[in-house]
Design a protein around this motif. Sequence first.
Motif, PDB file in Angstrom:
ATOM      1  N   GLY A   5      27.833 -32.310 -26.428  1.00  0.00           N
ATOM      2  CA  GLY A   5      27.285 -32.271 -27.785  1.00  0.00           C
ATOM      3  C   GLY A   5      26.933 -30.862 -28.226  1.00  0.00           C
ATOM      4  N   GLU A   6      26.358 -30.104 -27.337  1.00  0.00           N
ATOM      5  CA  GLU A   6      26.005 -28.708 -27.605  1.00  0.00           C
ATOM      6  C   GLU A   6      27.266 -27.847 -27.785  1.00  0.00           C
ATOM      7  N   LEU A   7      28.306 -28.162 -27.022  1.00  0.00           N
ATOM      8  CA  LEU A   7      29.534 -27.353 -27.060  1.00  0.00           C
ATOM      9  C   LEU A   7      30.388 -27.610 -28.300  1.00  0.00           C
ATOM     10  N   VAL A   8      30.153 -28.693 -28.996  1.00  0.00           N
ATOM     11  CA  VAL A   8      30.941 -28.990 -30.209  1.00  0.00           C
ATOM     12  C   VAL A   8      30.013 -29.065 -31.432  1.00  0.00           C
ATOM     13  N   ASN A   9      29.093 -28.119 -31.509  1.00  0.00           N
ATOM     14  CA  ASN A   9      28.104 -28.133 -32.582  1.00  0.00           C
ATOM     15  C   ASN A   9      28.487 -27.314 -33.807  1.00  0.00           C
ATOM     16  N   SER A  10      29.760 -26.968 -33.932  1.00  0.00           N
ATOM     17  CA  SER A  10      30.222 -26.242 -35.129  1.00  0.00           C
ATOM     18  C   SER A  10      31.655 -26.668 -35.428  1.00  0.00           C
ATOM     19  N   PRO A  11      32.070 -26.525 -36.692  1.00  0.00           N
ATOM     20  CA  PRO A  11      33.459 -26.880 -37.034  1.00  0.00           C
ATOM     21  C   PRO A  11      34.496 -26.108 -36.207  1.00  0.00           C
ATOM     22  N   ALA A  12      34.218 -24.833 -35.922  1.00  0.00           N
ATOM     23  CA  ALA A  12      35.172 -24.037 -35.143  1.00  0.00           C
ATOM     24  C   ALA A  12      35.317 -24.591 -33.731  1.00  0.00           C
ATOM     25  N   ARG A  13      34.212 -24.971 -33.135  1.00  0.00           N
ATOM     26  CA  ARG A  13      34.255 -25.514 -31.783  1.00  0.00           C
ATOM     27  C   ARG A  13      34.921 -26.889 -31.757  1.00  0.00           C
ATOM     28  N   ILE A  14      34.671 -27.685 -32.765  1.00  0.00           N
ATOM     29  CA  ILE A  14      35.334 -28.997 -32.847  1.00  0.00           C
ATOM     30  C   ILE A  14      36.840 -28.806 -32.965  1.00  0.00           C
ATOM     31  N   GLN A  15      37.249 -27.832 -33.755  1.00  0.00           N
ATOM     32  CA  GLN A  15      38.682 -27.545 -33.911  1.00  0.00           C
ATOM     33  C   GLN A  15      39.310 -27.143 -32.569  1.00  0.00           C
ATOM     34  N   VAL A  16      38.609 -26.324 -31.798  1.00  0.00           N
ATOM     35  CA  VAL A  16      39.109 -25.927 -30.481  1.00  0.00           C
ATOM     36  C   VAL A  16      39.213 -27.159 -29.586  1.00  0.00           C
ATOM     37  N   MET A  17      38.166 -27.982 -29.575  1.00  0.00           N
ATOM     38  CA  MET A  17      38.185 -29.183 -28.742  1.00  0.00           C
ATOM     39  C   MET A  17      39.356 -30.097 -29.114  1.00  0.00           C
ATOM     40  N   MET A  18      39.623 -30.226 -30.400  1.00  0.00           N
ATOM     41  CA  MET A  18      40.724 -31.095 -30.849  1.00  0.00           C
ATOM     42  C   MET A  18      42.084 -30.586 -30.381  1.00  0.00           C
ATOM     43  N   SER A  19      42.189 -29.300 -30.098  1.00  0.00           N
ATOM     44  CA  SER A  19      43.467 -28.743 -29.625  1.00  0.00           C
ATOM     45  C   SER A  19      43.590 -28.795 -28.102  1.00  0.00           C
ATOM     46  N   GLN A  20      42.503 -29.113 -27.427  1.00  0.00           N
ATOM     47  CA  GLN A  20      42.522 -29.126 -25.959  1.00  0.00           C
ATOM     48  C   GLN A  20      43.002 -30.469 -25.425  1.00  0.00           C
ATOM     49  N   LYS A  21      43.589 -30.421 -24.267  1.00  0.00           N
ATOM     50  CA  LYS A  21      43.856 -31.635 -23.507  1.00  0.00           C
ATOM     51  C   LYS A  21      42.677 -31.790 -22.548  1.00  0.00           C
ATOM     52  N   LYS A  22      42.669 -31.009 -21.486  1.00  0.00           N
ATOM     53  CA  LYS A  22      41.502 -30.941 -20.599  1.00  0.00           C
ATOM     54  C   LYS A  22      40.478 -30.031 -21.281  1.00  0.00           C
ATOM     55  N   ILE A  23      39.205 -30.397 -21.226  1.00  0.00           N
ATOM     56  CA  ILE A  23      38.163 -29.563 -21.804  1.00  0.00           C
ATOM     57  C   ILE A  23      38.020 -28.278 -20.987  1.00  0.00           C
ATOM     58  N   VAL A  24      38.045 -27.154 -21.695  1.00  0.00           N
ATOM     59  CA  VAL A  24      37.836 -25.848 -21.088  1.00  0.00           C
ATOM     60  C   VAL A  24      36.569 -25.272 -21.724  1.00  0.00           C
ATOM     61  N   ILE A  25      35.506 -25.268 -20.964  1.00  0.00           N
ATOM     62  CA  ILE A  25      34.190 -24.891 -21.463  1.00  0.00           C
ATOM     63  C   ILE A  25      34.168 -23.496 -22.084  1.00  0.00           C
ATOM     64  N   ASP A  26      34.777 -22.515 -21.415  1.00  0.00           N
ATOM     65  CA  ASP A  26      34.767 -21.148 -21.948  1.00  0.00           C
ATOM     66  C   ASP A  26      35.407 -21.065 -23.327  1.00  0.00           C
ATOM     67  N   GLU A  27      36.471 -21.791 -23.558  1.00  0.00           N
ATOM     68  CA  GLU A  27      37.124 -21.768 -24.875  1.00  0.00           C
ATOM     69  C   GLU A  27      36.192 -22.322 -25.953  1.00  0.00           C
ATOM     70  N   LEU A  28      35.437 -23.353 -25.634  1.00  0.00           N
ATOM     71  CA  LEU A  28      34.498 -23.902 -26.599  1.00  0.00           C
ATOM     72  C   LEU A  28      33.329 -22.935 -26.853  1.00  0.00           C
ATOM     73  N   GLN A  29      32.807 -22.348 -25.793  1.00  0.00           N
ATOM     74  CA  GLN A  29      31.695 -21.412 -25.949  1.00  0.00           C
ATOM     75  C   GLN A  29      32.089 -20.175 -26.747  1.00  0.00           C
ATOM     76  N   ASN A  30      33.353 -19.766 -26.625  1.00  0.00           N
ATOM     77  CA  ASN A  30      33.810 -18.546 -27.308  1.00  0.00           C
ATOM     78  C   ASN A  30      34.340 -18.793 -28.716  1.00  0.00           C
ATOM     79  N   ALA A  31      34.339 -20.014 -29.158  1.00  0.00           N
ATOM     80  CA  ALA A  31      34.869 -20.337 -30.511  1.00  0.00           C
ATOM     81  C   ALA A  31      33.845 -19.975 -31.582  1.00  0.00           C
TER      82      ALA A  31
END
Length: 155
Positions: free
Chosen positions: A129-155
């Motif tokens: 929930g904390e990692l997808v707390n912005s539209p940019a992070r949600i967009q990154v998550m939607m492009s991922q297959k396996k969740i990659v935490i660093d990619e979400l944190q850096n979005a």
Amino acid sequence: MTQIAAIQPCLWFDDRAREAMEYYVSVFPNSRIVSIEGYPDESLDEHFAGMSDKVLNGRLTLNGVDFVCLDGGPLFTFNESISFVVTCADQAEIDRYWAALSHVPESEQCGWCKDRFGISWQIIPENMGELVNSPARIQVMMSQKKIVIDELQNA
């Protein structure tokens, strides 16, 4: 005092319940097969033809969660409308579960995967929930297959 009834998922396999039970117990910590009751000897009843060595009622615990399962034939199959969520402490744990459970690449999306038995899993970090707390992070998550935490944190 009223006792609260336990709720347990029941997994209906075509004919691989025993194999699935053994596999899941090897994947998850704090897990064990509680019991396996086989079908009666098929020579006793024609309804059990071909069911010797199959699971009529299997009970197992996966990381503290109780499950029951059975071999019921091909009448019902698993689909993505039901999945099991595995919350992970870090990327290493996500990677380990993903490697063990993801066997259908075309089913992978946003941390969801399907195992070799057809069961869907969500392999996510405990702070999703904390990692997808912005539209940019949600967009990154939607492009991922396996969740990659660093990619979400850096979005």
